[in-house]
Write a protein that holds these residues in place. Structure first.
Motif, PDB file in Angstrom:
ATOM      1  N   GLY A 183       0.764  -1.085  -0.104  1.00 42.79           N
ATOM      2  CA  GLY A 183      -0.068   0.116   0.010  1.00 42.79           C
ATOM      3  C   GLY A 183       0.782   1.253  -0.038  1.00 42.79           C
ATOM      4  O   GLY A 183       0.187   2.260   0.354  1.00 42.79           O
ATOM      5  N   GLY A 184       2.210   0.928  -0.167  1.00 41.46           N
ATOM      6  CA  GLY A 184       3.007   2.371  -0.070  1.00 41.46           C
ATOM      7  C   GLY A 184       2.750   3.217  -1.008  1.00 41.46           C
ATOM      8  O   GLY A 184       2.890   4.588  -0.550  1.00 41.46           O
ATOM      9  N   LEU A 185       2.341   2.990  -2.305  1.00 44.90           N
ATOM     10  CA  LEU A 185       2.143   4.334  -3.130  1.00 44.90           C
ATOM     11  C   LEU A 185       0.783   4.775  -2.883  1.00 44.90           C
ATOM     12  O   LEU A 185       0.648   6.025  -3.260  1.00 44.90           O
ATOM     13  CB  LEU A 185       1.987   3.515  -4.788  1.00 44.90           C
ATOM     14  CG  LEU A 185       3.369   2.914  -5.048  1.00 44.90           C
ATOM     15  CD1 LEU A 185       2.898   2.134  -6.560  1.00 44.90           C
ATOM     16  CD2 LEU A 185       4.466   3.926  -5.544  1.00 44.90           C
ATOM     17  N   LEU A 186      -0.219   4.222  -2.324  1.00 44.44           N
ATOM     18  CA  LEU A 186      -1.355   4.823  -1.741  1.00 44.44           C
ATOM     19  C   LEU A 186      -1.379   5.502  -0.491  1.00 44.44           C
ATOM     20  O   LEU A 186      -2.346   5.789   0.217  1.00 44.44           O
ATOM     21  CB  LEU A 186      -2.472   3.922  -2.060  1.00 44.44           C
ATOM     22  CG  LEU A 186      -2.528   3.276  -3.534  1.00 44.44           C
ATOM     23  CD1 LEU A 186      -3.890   2.314  -3.556  1.00 44.44           C
ATOM     24  CD2 LEU A 186      -3.120   4.499  -4.488  1.00 44.44           C
ATOM     25  N   ASN A 187       0.093   5.058   0.205  1.00 45.72           N
ATOM     26  CA  ASN A 187      -0.205   5.535   1.628  1.00 45.72           C
ATOM     27  C   ASN A 187      -0.942   5.023   2.426  1.00 45.72           C
ATOM     28  O   ASN A 187      -1.874   5.490   3.282  1.00 45.72           O
ATOM     29  CB  ASN A 187      -0.320   7.195   1.779  1.00 45.72           C
ATOM     30  CG  ASN A 187       0.147   7.743   3.158  1.00 45.72           C
ATOM     31  OD1 ASN A 187       1.188   7.112   3.604  1.00 45.72           O
ATOM     32  ND2 ASN A 187      -0.085   8.979   3.680  1.00 45.72           N
ATOM     33  N   ILE A 188      -1.398   3.537   2.097  1.00 38.31           N
ATOM     34  CA  ILE A 188      -2.279   2.846   2.969  1.00 38.31           C
ATOM     35  C   ILE A 188      -1.507   2.102   4.144  1.00 38.31           C
ATOM     36  O   ILE A 188      -0.495   1.677   3.675  1.00 38.31           O
ATOM     37  CB  ILE A 188      -2.883   1.910   2.135  1.00 38.31           C
ATOM     38  CG1 ILE A 188      -3.840   2.361   0.875  1.00 38.31           C
ATOM     39  CG2 ILE A 188      -3.791   0.881   2.802  1.00 38.31           C
ATOM     40  CD1 ILE A 188      -4.966   3.268   1.743  1.00 38.31           C
ATOM     41  N   LYS A 189      -1.981   2.097   5.460  1.00 34.14           N
ATOM     42  CA  LYS A 189      -1.386   1.614   6.315  1.00 34.14           C
ATOM     43  C   LYS A 189      -2.171   0.499   6.824  1.00 34.14           C
ATOM     44  O   LYS A 189      -3.094   0.766   7.403  1.00 34.14           O
ATOM     45  CB  LYS A 189      -0.673   2.497   7.324  1.00 34.14           C
ATOM     46  CG  LYS A 189       0.005   3.948   6.828  1.00 34.14           C
ATOM     47  CD  LYS A 189       1.209   3.549   6.356  1.00 34.14           C
ATOM     48  CE  LYS A 189       2.247   4.550   5.725  1.00 34.14           C
ATOM     49  NZ  LYS A 189       3.444   4.166   5.036  1.00 34.14           N
ATOM     50  N   PRO A 190      -1.739  -0.826   7.141  1.00 36.45           N
ATOM     51  CA  PRO A 190      -2.245  -1.803   7.788  1.00 36.45           C
ATOM     52  C   PRO A 190      -2.098  -1.646   9.365  1.00 36.45           C
ATOM     53  O   PRO A 190      -1.364  -1.251   9.975  1.00 36.45           O
ATOM     54  CB  PRO A 190      -1.374  -3.079   7.122  1.00 36.45           C
ATOM     55  CG  PRO A 190       0.031  -2.782   7.095  1.00 36.45           C
ATOM     56  CD  PRO A 190      -0.272  -1.275   6.731  1.00 36.45           C
ATOM     57  N   LEU A 191      -3.247  -1.849   9.841  1.00 33.66           N
ATOM     58  CA  LEU A 191      -3.204  -2.047  11.386  1.00 33.66           C
ATOM     59  C   LEU A 191      -3.748  -3.363  11.775  1.00 33.66           C
ATOM     60  O   LEU A 191      -4.577  -4.114  11.201  1.00 33.66           O
ATOM     61  CB  LEU A 191      -4.609  -1.022  11.970  1.00 33.66           C
ATOM     62  CG  LEU A 191      -4.515  -0.591  13.271  1.00 33.66           C
ATOM     63  CD1 LEU A 191      -3.391   0.190  13.664  1.00 33.66           C
ATOM     64  CD2 LEU A 191      -5.636   0.310  13.572  1.00 33.66           C
ATOM     65  N   LEU A 192      -2.977  -3.892  12.826  1.00 36.77           N
ATOM     66  CA  LEU A 192      -3.218  -5.305  12.992  1.00 36.77           C
ATOM     67  C   LEU A 192      -3.307  -5.332  14.589  1.00 36.77           C
ATOM     68  O   LEU A 192      -2.808  -4.420  15.400  1.00 36.77           O
ATOM     69  CB  LEU A 192      -1.570  -6.021  12.724  1.00 36.77           C
ATOM     70  CG  LEU A 192      -1.374  -6.227  11.337  1.00 36.77           C
ATOM     71  CD1 LEU A 192      -0.521  -4.877  10.899  1.00 36.77           C
ATOM     72  CD2 LEU A 192      -0.821  -7.328  11.005  1.00 36.77           C
TER      73      LEU A 192
END
Length: 286
Positions: A183-192
């Motif tokens: 998700g880096g290009l979309l600045n998406i960050k996973p939360l776990l």
């Protein structure tokens, strides 16, 4: 008879903690560029992150069986009892190996008191359990009661964390590959979070600041009596963001006691640079 606390380097506590509180450390092993290192002994976290940034792919392995056995034996030979607060059995084979070493000790020393606790925790979640165990030791509780209280802290420990990219965890088999995404290009960050000792992705959020805000929201939803707790934050070579999260938590809940530290070499090898992890209790324990 004294009671000795043992833990492994996946607890991500600073080295001075072990020295100040007489906690015995079992180092996990890190393999990078065809060399083997001992976490916190012959390699330090910042070195691992530099290797990763330069394209290396570190691998890890459990604490050496002979090291575990020797540690248990030294406790027993000194006439003491031992409690090993172990890395989640879902993330490492160290717990299973330590149980085998415990059995060997009991065969060789029938009166030995060695307890092995599967915390189902990782990083400073495990470290916070150790922190509370050290505090409980001061109460001079009976061995069996101390063990049960440590298990209770383990059971009620929350883990909320974000990584820059789930690929690190997927490559190491720590999360399902079907859950990994770039998700880096979309600045998406996973939360776990951690569920029964396993790493489970729960949300995808756009932007670092929104992720931190969401972590605080989840803390409010899940935590109890947060202002009186010790809160832990670990980071993948990103102390600035860890301190930013601390500030948000302090402003929201009035928390005063924190443990903030880098991920260790073993956990950091799988989580990668830029990881931010938050740990607290979801129940008030006496």
């Amino acid at each position: 008879m004294s009671i000795k606390i043992v833990t492994d380097s996946a607890s991500d506590l600073p080295l001075h903690f072990f020295q100040e509180h007489d906690v015995q450390l079992l180092p996990l092993r890190v393999h990078v560029n065809d060399k083997e290192y001992l976490d916190l002994e012959t390699i330090q976290p910042h070195e691992v992150f530099e290797y990763i940034r330069h394209g290396a792919h570190p691998k890890t392995s459990q604490a050496a069986p002979n090291t575990i056995y020797d540690t248990f034996e030294s406790i027993v030979k000194n006439g003491d009892a031992g409690i090993y607060i172990a890395f989640s059995s879902q993330l490492s084979g160290t717990y299973q190996t330590s149980v085998m070493m415990q059995q060997e000790i009991k065969e060789n020393y029938p009166d030995a008191k060695i307890e092995v606790i599967d915390t189902k925790c990782a990083s400073l979640g495990q470290g916070l359990v150790v922190h509370y165990a050290v505090q409980l030791l001061k109460q001079q509780l009976p061995f069996e009661e101390l063990v049960e209280k440590i298990k209770a802290y383990s059971h009620h420990m929350e883990h909320i964390f974000t990584v820059d990219n789930l690929d690190f965890l997927a490559k190491g088999g720590r999360v399902s590959k079907t859950s990994a995404f770039v998700g880096g290009l979309l600045n998406i960050k996973p939360l776990l979070h951690v569920e029964d000792g396993k790493l489970i992705p729960i949300e995808k959020i756009r932007g670092r600041k929104k992720v931190l805000k969401r972590m605080v929201e989840l803390m409010e939803e899940r935590g109890q009596d947060l202002a009186s707790q010790t809160i832990a934050i670990s980071h993948g070579d990103d102390e600035h963001t860890a301190l930013e999260l601390k500030q948000l938590i302090t402003e929201k809940f009035g928390c005063q006691s924190f443990i903030i530290n880098s991920l260790g070499s073993a956990v950091g090898s799988h989580a990668g640079p830029g990881t931010i992890a938050l740990f607290f209790l979801n129940d008030t324990l006496s």
